[in-house]
Design a protein around this motif. Sequence first.
Motif, PDB file in Angstrom:
ATOM      1  N   ASN B 117      21.014  36.197  15.271  1.00 36.47           N
ATOM      2  CA  ASN B 117      21.801  37.082  14.284  1.00 36.47           C
ATOM      3  C   ASN B 117      22.383  36.365  13.171  1.00 36.47           C
ATOM      4  O   ASN B 117      22.213  36.905  11.840  1.00 36.47           O
ATOM      5  CB  ASN B 117      22.702  38.241  15.072  1.00 36.47           C
ATOM      6  CG  ASN B 117      21.945  39.084  15.827  1.00 36.47           C
ATOM      7  OD1 ASN B 117      20.781  39.504  15.433  1.00 36.47           O
ATOM      8  ND2 ASN B 117      22.487  39.786  16.809  1.00 36.47           N
ATOM      9  N   ASN B 118      23.357  35.420  13.480  1.00 27.93           N
ATOM     10  CA  ASN B 118      24.283  34.881  12.547  1.00 27.93           C
ATOM     11  C   ASN B 118      23.452  34.033  11.736  1.00 27.93           C
ATOM     12  O   ASN B 118      23.508  33.852  10.562  1.00 27.93           O
ATOM     13  CB  ASN B 118      25.071  34.174  13.464  1.00 27.93           C
ATOM     14  CG  ASN B 118      26.474  33.873  13.101  1.00 27.93           C
ATOM     15  OD1 ASN B 118      26.790  34.217  11.851  1.00 27.93           O
ATOM     16  ND2 ASN B 118      27.459  33.833  13.913  1.00 27.93           N
ATOM     17  N   ARG B 122      22.816  34.280   7.693  1.00 27.22           N
ATOM     18  CA  ARG B 122      23.525  33.357   6.585  1.00 27.22           C
ATOM     19  C   ARG B 122      22.306  33.122   5.875  1.00 27.22           C
ATOM     20  O   ARG B 122      22.202  32.716   4.522  1.00 27.22           O
ATOM     21  CB  ARG B 122      23.813  32.233   7.473  1.00 27.22           C
ATOM     22  CG  ARG B 122      25.159  32.402   8.158  1.00 27.22           C
ATOM     23  CD  ARG B 122      26.420  32.854   7.169  1.00 27.22           C
ATOM     24  NE  ARG B 122      26.368  34.167   6.444  1.00 27.22           N
ATOM     25  CZ  ARG B 122      26.923  34.349   5.371  1.00 27.22           C
ATOM     26  NH1 ARG B 122      26.950  33.415   4.479  1.00 27.22           N
ATOM     27  NH2 ARG B 122      26.586  35.440   4.865  1.00 27.22           N
ATOM     28  N   ALA B 125      20.887  34.690   2.780  1.00 31.10           N
ATOM     29  CA  ALA B 125      21.812  34.526   1.266  1.00 31.10           C
ATOM     30  C   ALA B 125      20.953  33.789   0.605  1.00 31.10           C
ATOM     31  O   ALA B 125      21.277  33.285  -0.448  1.00 31.10           O
ATOM     32  CB  ALA B 125      23.094  34.571   1.651  1.00 31.10           C
ATOM     33  N   TYR B 126      20.330  32.425   1.302  1.00 32.67           N
ATOM     34  CA  TYR B 126      19.982  31.350   0.433  1.00 32.67           C
ATOM     35  C   TYR B 126      18.214  31.334  -0.040  1.00 32.67           C
ATOM     36  O   TYR B 126      17.913  30.411   0.213  1.00 32.67           O
ATOM     37  CB  TYR B 126      20.540  30.228   1.238  1.00 32.67           C
ATOM     38  CG  TYR B 126      21.866  29.967   1.467  1.00 32.67           C
ATOM     39  CD1 TYR B 126      22.834  29.601   0.183  1.00 32.67           C
ATOM     40  CD2 TYR B 126      22.699  30.514   2.344  1.00 32.67           C
ATOM     41  CE1 TYR B 126      24.099  29.623  -0.009  1.00 32.67           C
ATOM     42  CE2 TYR B 126      24.093  30.502   2.263  1.00 32.67           C
ATOM     43  CZ  TYR B 126      24.550  29.967   1.047  1.00 32.67           C
ATOM     44  OH  TYR B 126      25.914  29.875   1.142  1.00 32.67           O
ATOM     45  N   THR B 184      32.589  26.642  17.681  1.00 34.77           N
ATOM     46  CA  THR B 184      33.292  27.963  17.176  1.00 34.77           C
ATOM     47  C   THR B 184      32.929  29.316  18.209  1.00 34.77           C
ATOM     48  O   THR B 184      33.826  29.696  18.630  1.00 34.77           O
ATOM     49  CB  THR B 184      32.664  28.445  15.797  1.00 34.77           C
ATOM     50  OG1 THR B 184      32.754  27.633  14.825  1.00 34.77           O
ATOM     51  CG2 THR B 184      33.701  29.621  15.341  1.00 34.77           C
ATOM     52  N   ARG B 186      32.218  28.426  21.434  1.00 29.47           N
ATOM     53  CA  ARG B 186      32.843  27.681  22.629  1.00 29.47           C
ATOM     54  C   ARG B 186      34.540  28.529  22.430  1.00 29.47           C
ATOM     55  O   ARG B 186      35.022  29.186  23.291  1.00 29.47           O
ATOM     56  CB  ARG B 186      33.101  26.441  22.676  1.00 29.47           C
ATOM     57  CG  ARG B 186      33.411  26.136  23.866  1.00 29.47           C
ATOM     58  CD  ARG B 186      33.596  24.154  23.886  1.00 29.47           C
ATOM     59  NE  ARG B 186      32.259  23.856  23.357  1.00 29.47           N
ATOM     60  CZ  ARG B 186      32.370  22.904  22.405  1.00 29.47           C
ATOM     61  NH1 ARG B 186      33.433  22.601  21.747  1.00 29.47           N
ATOM     62  NH2 ARG B 186      31.152  22.405  22.400  1.00 29.47           N
ATOM     63  N   SER B 188      35.533  30.692  20.794  1.00 32.49           N
ATOM     64  CA  SER B 188      35.444  32.510  20.693  1.00 32.49           C
ATOM     65  C   SER B 188      35.539  32.919  22.067  1.00 32.49           C
ATOM     66  O   SER B 188      35.983  33.906  22.469  1.00 32.49           O
ATOM     67  CB  SER B 188      34.687  33.036  19.557  1.00 32.49           C
ATOM     68  OG  SER B 188      34.580  32.521  18.488  1.00 32.49           O
ATOM     69  N   GLN B 204      30.386  42.259  26.698  1.00 32.51           N
ATOM     70  CA  GLN B 204      30.733  42.136  25.335  1.00 32.51           C
ATOM     71  C   GLN B 204      29.719  41.640  24.424  1.00 32.51           C
ATOM     72  O   GLN B 204      29.602  42.231  23.315  1.00 32.51           O
ATOM     73  CB  GLN B 204      32.225  41.370  25.194  1.00 32.51           C
ATOM     74  CG  GLN B 204      33.354  42.094  25.802  1.00 32.51           C
ATOM     75  CD  GLN B 204      34.483  41.427  25.363  1.00 32.51           C
ATOM     76  OE1 GLN B 204      34.822  40.796  24.319  1.00 32.51           O
ATOM     77  NE2 GLN B 204      35.399  41.414  26.341  1.00 32.51           N
ATOM     78  N   MET B 205      29.068  40.513  24.815  1.00 30.72           N
ATOM     79  CA  MET B 205      27.925  40.179  23.976  1.00 30.72           C
ATOM     80  C   MET B 205      26.787  40.947  23.640  1.00 30.72           C
ATOM     81  O   MET B 205      26.285  41.259  22.583  1.00 30.72           O
ATOM     82  CB  MET B 205      27.306  38.657  24.626  1.00 30.72           C
ATOM     83  CG  MET B 205      28.241  37.685  24.679  1.00 30.72           C
ATOM     84  SD  MET B 205      27.634  36.251  25.632  1.00 30.72           S
ATOM     85  CE  MET B 205      26.680  35.426  24.369  1.00 30.72           C
ATOM     86  N   LYS B 208      27.660  43.729  21.281  1.00 28.08           N
ATOM     87  CA  LYS B 208      27.860  43.182  19.978  1.00 28.08           C
ATOM     88  C   LYS B 208      26.316  43.220  19.411  1.00 28.08           C
ATOM     89  O   LYS B 208      26.210  43.598  18.245  1.00 28.08           O
ATOM     90  CB  LYS B 208      28.437  41.896  20.027  1.00 28.08           C
ATOM     91  CG  LYS B 208      28.474  41.403  18.429  1.00 28.08           C
ATOM     92  CD  LYS B 208      29.130  42.241  17.594  1.00 28.08           C
ATOM     93  CE  LYS B 208      30.655  41.749  17.116  1.00 28.08           C
ATOM     94  NZ  LYS B 208      31.208  42.770  16.213  1.00 28.08           N
ATOM     95  N   LEU B 212      24.948  45.466  16.451  1.00 30.55           N
ATOM     96  CA  LEU B 212      24.280  44.830  14.987  1.00 30.55           C
ATOM     97  C   LEU B 212      22.878  45.540  14.828  1.00 30.55           C
ATOM     98  O   LEU B 212      22.344  45.714  13.713  1.00 30.55           O
ATOM     99  CB  LEU B 212      24.272  43.372  15.210  1.00 30.55           C
ATOM    100  CG  LEU B 212      25.723  42.664  15.093  1.00 30.55           C
ATOM    101  CD1 LEU B 212      25.568  41.118  15.199  1.00 30.55           C
ATOM    102  CD2 LEU B 212      26.257  42.879  13.637  1.00 30.55           C
TER     103      LEU B 212
END
Lengths: 260, 214
Positions: B117-118, B122, B125-126, B184, B186, B188, B204-205, B208, B212
């Motif tokens: 997802n992340n 990202r 955008a590129y 990051t 880890r 979190s 929770q994962m 989420k 999304l």
Amino acid sequence: MAAADQRGTCVKGIKFMLKTRTHRQLLAVMLLAGLCSSMTARAAQDAQDEDFFVDQAEAAEVKIADPLESLNRVTFAFNDKVYRYALKPVARGLRILPVPVRTSFANFFSNLKDPMSAISALLQGEPRNAASELGRFVLNTTVGLLGFLDPATEVGLIEDDEDLGQTMASYGVGHGFYLVVPFYGSSSLRDLTGDIATSSLNPVLHNLETGEVVGITLASAEVNLSLDKDSYEGFYENSLDPYIFFRSAWVQNREGKIKK
Amino acid sequence: MASIFTLFPRLTHRFVRSRRVVLALGLLLPLLSIAPLSQADDATPSAAVKGAVDKILGILRKPDFNFDKDRSSISVEIRKAFDDVAMAQSVLSTNWKAINADQQSEFKELLSQTIENNYIGRLKAYTDEKVEIRHEDVKDTLATVDTVIVAKSGDVPVNYKLRKRKDGWFIYDVVVENVSMVSTYRDSYRPIFSKDGIDGLLKQMKAKIAELKG
């Protein structure tokens, strides 16, 4: 652990096969021995990898004290609103300007920081970086038309962002603790002190009023935000706990800059 | 293991007639088991990164690209290039050993989806920019490949960390502007793990990921 289990099962299997010795079973033994040796090797390798990645993960840990976490979380939520409802709409509005125009403005604001970057580098005992940053400032201010262009990068003077927070870190000063500053964002006791000193000592901004310095800082932030690809929103919505996520990212980013 | 035992009578009956074959096979077997170790040296870490990035950007740049429709093909490319086990171990750190095999594999799967997802978000955008490989550093079975997204608004350095497995080089971390994806996550997940345990974290994962998908 898995490797030991498999080894045990394999040994039992081979022993069982050896009790009845015919040709067929001889092959079976050898087959089994071959399989077992590769399987235990694989399991041993996996176990080793596991240790490696767990150990490496521990070694890579960057920590920061956060005794004010409850207060910081409130400020973080406040800044999030300021970002979404004030800063970002302006930045989005700026996007009607073509990218090269905005990049020029970003260069201009960045150029204003170079003298302090040079001084910070000098104080860190890095005369080469200091000379490079000074060279950048002189070249970009003159040939680069007050810094709107960046000929320095083209001649190989690559920007090396230094500030007094990094200088303090080079003398062994720790973060102290994590701070989320209203309207300003992530910082630490050390870096906030450093940033205040960096901007108030900056010879370029010396004759300006405080309000003007704030204005320049804000304009610089808006231009950079307009060029950014909504990374804040992206990470925020993907994160289980955005507060921790951005704290971790900020600390790592600072550590990386200090090491350079 | 039981399946191997039950397989043997049939195998041996079909293929094995003489003692010589038996011996030859027996001698060859240990060699066969070593062979995979020395394979797949041809792919370099840079080639692995370049191949993956090119394929993913290729999908994102398709004129008829549709995020929901093409999502699964991007996901396939990401999973081919990333080492999900190494990432999961790295993210959970010492807690990896404190959970059972089922929890490990569930965590591994959820983390892969989260990272997808992340990463896709990202990278999206590129799509207009070029990715250049700048530097490769190999130390034994670990490597770093430094790339730069050459954008009009300024270059974005993206460094990949890889490890070598028998079947090639695989990415286990992406570092953008000094910020490591794995570190990051880890940081979190650690407080959530301490407070709600692995079950709470998995829940929770999942929530989420569902959110999304919207």
